[in-house]
Design an enzyme around this catalytic site. Structure first.
Site, PDB file in Angstrom:
ATOM      1  N   ARG A 294      18.763 -18.762 -10.198  1.00  0.00           N
ATOM      2  CA  ARG A 294      20.039 -18.668 -10.905  1.00  0.00           C
ATOM      3  C   ARG A 294      20.993 -19.760 -10.477  1.00  0.00           C
ATOM      4  O   ARG A 294      21.733 -20.295 -11.309  1.00  0.00           O
ATOM      5  CB  ARG A 294      20.640 -17.268 -10.692  1.00  0.00           C
ATOM      6  CG  ARG A 294      19.934 -16.223 -11.535  1.00  0.00           C
ATOM      7  CD  ARG A 294      20.343 -14.804 -11.245  1.00  0.00           C
ATOM      8  NE  ARG A 294      19.669 -13.911 -12.183  1.00  0.00           N
ATOM      9  CZ  ARG A 294      19.656 -12.593 -12.080  1.00  0.00           C
ATOM     10  NH1 ARG A 294      20.268 -12.000 -11.074  1.00  0.00           N
ATOM     11  NH2 ARG A 294      19.020 -11.859 -12.983  1.00  0.00           N
ATOM     12  N   TYR A 434      17.928 -17.805 -20.025  1.00  0.00           N
ATOM     13  CA  TYR A 434      16.892 -17.393 -19.049  1.00  0.00           C
ATOM     14  C   TYR A 434      17.455 -17.184 -17.654  1.00  0.00           C
ATOM     15  O   TYR A 434      18.594 -17.500 -17.363  1.00  0.00           O
ATOM     16  CB  TYR A 434      15.690 -18.305 -19.076  1.00  0.00           C
ATOM     17  CG  TYR A 434      15.804 -19.761 -18.704  1.00  0.00           C
ATOM     18  CD1 TYR A 434      16.922 -20.329 -18.103  1.00  0.00           C
ATOM     19  CD2 TYR A 434      14.705 -20.607 -18.943  1.00  0.00           C
ATOM     20  CE1 TYR A 434      16.956 -21.665 -17.760  1.00  0.00           C
ATOM     21  CE2 TYR A 434      14.737 -21.937 -18.601  1.00  0.00           C
ATOM     22  CZ  TYR A 434      15.862 -22.462 -17.999  1.00  0.00           C
ATOM     23  OH  TYR A 434      15.883 -23.793 -17.662  1.00  0.00           O
ATOM     24  N   GLU A 435      16.625 -16.572 -16.813  1.00  0.00           N
ATOM     25  CA  GLU A 435      17.008 -16.115 -15.469  1.00  0.00           C
ATOM     26  C   GLU A 435      18.174 -15.131 -15.512  1.00  0.00           C
ATOM     27  O   GLU A 435      19.015 -15.091 -14.617  1.00  0.00           O
ATOM     28  CB  GLU A 435      17.353 -17.307 -14.555  1.00  0.00           C
ATOM     29  CG  GLU A 435      16.318 -18.392 -14.493  1.00  0.00           C
ATOM     30  CD  GLU A 435      14.938 -17.890 -14.088  1.00  0.00           C
ATOM     31  OE1 GLU A 435      14.832 -16.777 -13.564  1.00  0.00           O
ATOM     32  OE2 GLU A 435      13.955 -18.619 -14.293  1.00  0.00           O
ATOM     33  N   GLY A 436      18.198 -14.319 -16.544  1.00  0.00           N
ATOM     34  CA  GLY A 436      19.263 -13.337 -16.723  1.00  0.00           C
ATOM     35  C   GLY A 436      20.307 -13.871 -17.668  1.00  0.00           C
ATOM     36  O   GLY A 436      21.079 -14.768 -17.307  1.00  0.00           O
ATOM     37  N   GLN A 441      24.765 -11.571 -16.418  1.00  0.00           N
ATOM     38  CA  GLN A 441      25.437 -12.120 -15.237  1.00  0.00           C
ATOM     39  C   GLN A 441      26.846 -11.545 -15.117  1.00  0.00           C
ATOM     40  O   GLN A 441      27.310 -11.210 -14.012  1.00  0.00           O
ATOM     41  CB  GLN A 441      25.507 -13.642 -15.324  1.00  0.00           C
ATOM     42  CG  GLN A 441      24.167 -14.342 -15.436  1.00  0.00           C
ATOM     43  CD  GLN A 441      23.249 -14.037 -14.274  1.00  0.00           C
ATOM     44  OE1 GLN A 441      23.665 -14.030 -13.122  1.00  0.00           O
ATOM     45  NE2 GLN A 441      21.987 -13.783 -14.585  1.00  0.00           N
TER      46      GLN A 441
END
Length: 591
Positions: A294, A434-436, A441
């Site tokens: 992240r 992506y990655e959350g 977030q």
């Protein structure tokens, strides 16, 4: 065709004038003097400009191809990957016990920005491997470390992370992939994973997949998930790849951007895997990789914007269009360059002030990670935990906006593929997802991070801002900076207080304002960085040190951010305090 030059001067200013890294009490930082970091960054810049940037358009045009079950990367990628390995760029901050160079994470972060700006899709192959290395290094057994880390750190083998399935993305509690235990201690992994970046390719002799799956006895939800090491090729007793494992590539996704990276559907059909970390504790192990990823994605947000901005500046200076309203600026030409026009300047200043502020925040975040890991500093660990969703979410949202602004400066020429500006926009877009996804977030920030450890970390952050503002009392030159930051921080406190007073009785009131709170926090973070940068620039000017033009431009850019960007905090606070009613008023049927 676009170009790119590494912003080494700006990086050096941050490292040594703003953060004074070589005198910080973080183990390993005393070796990072100006000459050393300058040499590393200059060399990385040469690799980026000569090797990676020329392949950026190639990767975008050609993409990756699945042939007979194997993925072929674009022309030139294999040679470039070999050059990266040979130069030791994949091992900068890795453990020397397994072949790494042992440098601080901050150095890897700065170099990573350069490589992402030059070719984001290419850099993902080694970037994801770095995350897998971290997970195995933290949670693996001694035997697993010895087997996998030397080859992965050298990028002879690469790594992936396998979370998402067709029916579940963020909600991993719905995960279905199964892990059946075997008598020899291994597991047979069966299921399908999607959106696997660098899931298959021809750049390395083996790919080590880290796969989330359910083993018997784990129960429902995320608490029953375990993490497994599943190599593409089984590793023999001699340490070399042997027979093909039961994992295959079903297809490569056709995407909006990052075409040079193979985003794969991976099918696991009784593939042999080994538990990484504790049984049924896979989320803890995976988040070692996710948290690093992240911060890396937040870096991607501004790094792509930096490359787009550089090309927009060049075009704005060269392209003749119209006359300045204050008088002719280019009497020898048929028109003045675009850069004379205030609206073009506005867009360029938006980009410049964001990119330079985001770079500072990311470098500071990397130093907090180093302090947390190298000094076992719980306060630093808590602070970077608070800021990680902000760095990821805010910087990718604003980075995409900056890439769009850079494209806008080209007008119609920015919309056609020949100029290459659309690639920056298309590539930057994935970083918000992506990655959350960024909405997640924001929920993480408001729902978990604010209250973590009794709110200790957000209070420490606010105290840090107060101390920074007090340090400049009486300095008239700093008032446009410190005064604006003080006002913005009060709005951040007001927003946090609103959540405390209303969130428990009406959770929607907090969640409806979560994205605004993330952006409000992001602006305050960049405001803090601009205060630090302005002070460093004034100090250097007073001492007669450094490039006067550069330092004066730095101060002017900071003033722009404080005057034109930080006031967005007022808007975000107003939206937060409007509560949930405007957001939730319509019944689902009314949409």
């Amino acid at each position: 065709m676009t170009g790119y030059n590494a912003p080494v001067k700006d990086m050096q200013f941050l490292l040594h004038d703003v953060f004074a890294i070589s005198v910080l009490d973080i183990p390993g930082y005393s070796d990072l003097d100006r000459a050393f970091t300058g040499a590393v960054l200059e060399e990385a810049g040469k690799v980026a400009s000569a090797v990676l940037a020329p392949l950026n358009a190639t990767g975008d045009r050609q993409g990756c191809v699945l042939e007979n079950g194997n993925v072929r990367t674009p022309d030139g990628f294999k040679a470039a990957f070999a050059a990266m390995k040979e130069g030791g760029w994949t091992a900068l901050d890795c453990d020397p016990e397994y072949g790494g160079q042992g440098l601080p994470y901050l150095v890897n972060c700065a170099v990573g920005e350069i490589f992402v700006s030059a070719n984001m899709a290419f850099n993902m192959y080694q970037g994801l491997t770095h995350g897998a290395v971290s997970a195995i290094h933290t949670h693996g057994t001694d035997a697993q470390k010895a087997m996998y880390l030397p080859k992965m750190i050298a990028c002879d083998w690469t790594g992936t992370m396998n979370l998402t399935e067709p029916h579940c993305g963020t909600d991993l509690g719905l995960l279905r992939t199964k892990a059946e235990p075997q008598e020899d201690g291994s597991y047979l992994i069966t299921g399908q994973k999607i959106f696997i970046s660098a899931g298959d390719h021809d750049l390395a002799e083996n790919i080590i997949h880290l796969v989330l799956a359910r083993a018997p006895g784990g129960g429902e939800g995320t608490k029953g998930i375990s993490l497994f090491i599943v190599p593409k090729f089984l590793v023999g007793e001699d340490g070399n790849p042997g027979a093909r494992n039961g994992v295959s590539t079903g297809k490569i996704e056709e995407k909006m951007g990052i075409h040079g990276n193979a985003t794969c559907v991976l099918n696991y059909d009784g593939a042999k895997g080994w538990l990484l970390g504790d049984l049924h504790k896979g989320m803890r192990a995976m988040f070692t990789m996710m948290n690093e990823a992240r911060l890396g994605v937040g870096l991607q947000g501004y790094a792509v914007a930096e490359a787009a901005y550089q090309n927009a500046v060049t075009y704005a200076k060269d392209r003749l269009q119209g006359r300045a309203v204050t008088g002719v600026q280019n009497p020898g030409g048929a028109a003045d360059p675009l850069i004379v026009h205030p609206d073009i300047r506005r867009m360029l200043m938006d980009q410049k002030s964001f990119v330079e502020g985001a770079r500072a925040l990311t470098f500071w975040g990397a130093s907090l990670i180093d302090r947390a890991h190298r000094s076992d500093d719980a306060a630093a660990d808590g602070l970077i935990g608070l800021l990680t969703p902000v760095i990821k979410g805010f910087q990718t949202d604003k980075g995409f906006e900056a890439a769009v602004q850079a494209q806008q400066i080209f007008g119609g020429h920015g919309y056609i593929e020949e100029q290459g500006m659309s690639q920056f926009v298309r590539d930057a877009r994935i970083a918000m997802i992506y990655e959350g996804a960024n909405g997640v977030q924001a929920l993480d920030l408001v729902g978990r991070k604010l209250a973590a450890d009794g709110g200790r970390h957000v209070m420490a952050f606010l105290d840090l801002i107060k101390a920074e503002c007090r340090a400049h009392d009486g300095d008239k030159r700093m008032q446009p900076f410190a005064g604006a930051l003080k006002s913005a921080s009060k709005q951040l406190q007001a927003a946090a207080l609103y959540f405390m007073q209303n969130g428990m009785k009406n959770p929607d009131a907090a969640l409806a304002g979560s994205s605004d709170f993330l952006h409000l926090t992001g602006h305050v973070c960049l405001g803090l960085m601009w205060v630090k940068m302005a002070k460093a620039a004034f100090t250097a000017l007073d001492a007669g040190a450094g490039d006067k033009d550069y330092l004066e431009a730095k101060i002017a850019t900071g003033r722009y951010y404080m005057a034109r960007q930080l006031p967005a905090c007022t808007m975000h606070l107003a939206k937060i305090e409007s509560g949930a009613d405007p957001v939730m008023a319509l019944a689902a049927e009314a949409f």
